[in-house]
Design a protein around this motif. Sequence first.
Motif, short mmCIF file in Angstrom:
data_model
loop_
_atom_site.label_atom_id
_atom_site.label_comp_id
_atom_site.label_asym_id
_atom_site.label_seq_id
_atom_site.Cartn_x
_atom_site.Cartn_y
_atom_site.Cartn_z
N GLN A 117 0.86 -1.18 0.00
CA GLN A 117 0.00 0.00 0.00
C GLN A 117 0.89 1.22 0.00
OE1 GLN A 117 -3.96 -1.86 2.08
NE2 GLN A 117 -3.09 -0.05 3.00
N TRP A 118 0.49 2.24 -0.80
CA TRP A 118 1.33 3.41 -1.00
C TRP A 118 0.46 4.61 -1.31
CZ3 TRP A 118 6.09 4.01 0.40
CH2 TRP A 118 6.85 5.07 -0.10
N CYS A 119 0.83 5.76 -0.78
CA CYS A 119 0.13 7.00 -1.09
C CYS A 119 0.59 7.50 -2.45
CB CYS A 119 0.41 8.06 -0.02
SG CYS A 119 -0.29 7.67 1.59
N LEU A 120 -0.27 7.36 -3.42
CA LEU A 120 0.04 7.77 -4.79
C LEU A 120 -0.38 9.20 -5.05
CD1 LEU A 120 -1.21 4.79 -6.98
CD2 LEU A 120 1.12 5.26 -6.23
N CYS A 121 0.32 9.81 -6.00
CA CYS A 121 -0.11 11.11 -6.51
C CYS A 121 -1.44 10.92 -7.23
CB CYS A 121 0.92 11.66 -7.48
SG CYS A 121 2.49 12.06 -6.72
N LEU A 122 -2.35 11.79 -6.95
CA LEU A 122 -3.68 11.69 -7.54
C LEU A 122 -3.63 11.67 -9.06
CD1 LEU A 122 -6.74 11.61 -7.15
CD2 LEU A 122 -6.69 14.09 -7.17
N ASN A 123 -2.82 12.53 -9.66
CA ASN A 123 -2.77 12.57 -11.12
C ASN A 123 -2.21 11.28 -11.71
OD1 ASN A 123 -4.02 15.01 -11.52
ND2 ASN A 123 -2.12 16.17 -11.40
N ARG A 124 -1.26 10.62 -11.04
CA ARG A 124 -0.74 9.35 -11.55
C ARG A 124 -1.84 8.29 -11.50
NH1 ARG A 124 4.23 8.21 -13.12
NH2 ARG A 124 3.69 10.28 -13.81
N TRP A 125 -2.63 8.28 -10.41
CA TRP A 125 -3.73 7.32 -10.32
C TRP A 125 -4.74 7.58 -11.43
CZ3 TRP A 125 -8.99 7.04 -9.60
CH2 TRP A 125 -9.50 5.77 -9.31
N ARG A 126 -5.03 8.85 -11.69
CA ARG A 126 -5.98 9.20 -12.76
C ARG A 126 -5.45 8.79 -14.13
NH1 ARG A 126 -7.13 15.26 -12.19
NH2 ARG A 126 -8.56 14.87 -13.90
N GLU A 127 -4.14 8.96 -14.35
CA GLU A 127 -3.53 8.51 -15.61
C GLU A 127 -3.70 7.00 -15.75
OE1 GLU A 127 0.59 9.54 -15.70
OE2 GLU A 127 0.21 11.69 -15.69
N ALA A 128 -3.44 6.28 -14.66
CA ALA A 128 -3.59 4.83 -14.67
C ALA A 128 -5.05 4.43 -14.91
CB ALA A 128 -3.07 4.23 -13.37
N LEU A 129 -5.97 5.20 -14.38
CA LEU A 129 -7.39 4.95 -14.60
C LEU A 129 -7.71 5.03 -16.09
CD1 LEU A 129 -10.25 4.58 -13.32
CD2 LEU A 129 -10.36 7.08 -13.19
N LYS A 130 -7.22 6.07 -16.74
CA LYS A 130 -7.45 6.24 -18.17
C LYS A 130 -6.79 5.13 -18.99
CE LYS A 130 -8.08 11.20 -17.98
NZ LYS A 130 -7.53 12.53 -18.25
#
Length: 136
Positions: free
Chosen positions: A88-101
Motif C-alpha cells: 500500500q502506498w500514497c500515490l499522486c492523484l494525477n498518476r492514479w488518474r492517468e492509470a485509470l485512463k
Amino acid sequence: MTQKQAHNHASQEITLNVFGEPIVPCSFDPLTGFFRDGCCKTDAQDKGSHLVCAVVTDEFLQFSLQRGNDLITPRPEWAFPGLVSGDQWCLCLNRWREALKANCAPLIQLESTHINALEYVDLETLKQYAVKDALI
C-alpha cells in the motif's frame, strides 16, 4: 512560522478521508505518505498531491516506471525500500488518474484516501476501485 513548524502544525491537524471521517493510516511497512507518517496527508508543499492510498500491482508499477516514476527500485538514500505488488502506498492523484485512463489503476483503500481526492475524482468512481475487504 518556520517551514518545520508549519509541517508539524499540518501533521497535527485532523485529516479527513473521502467519507469525511478521520483518515486511517495507509501503510507503515513500507512507510508511506508525503510526510512519511503512514498517512496520505497533504499540504501546500506536496506538489504531487499524494492523496490516494493504493494497493499497487505489478501492472501499475510498470506503468509508473514507463511514465518516469520508478517505484520499484530501492532508494536507501531516501529510506525507500522499493515497492512490490500488494504494497500500500500514497500515490499522486494525477498518476492514479492517468492509470485509470490507461485501464491499470490499482485498487484503493477509501478510508485511507484523503478527502481532497474528491476535488478531481467523484466518490462513485473511487468506490469502483475500492478494496473489497476494506475496514469500512
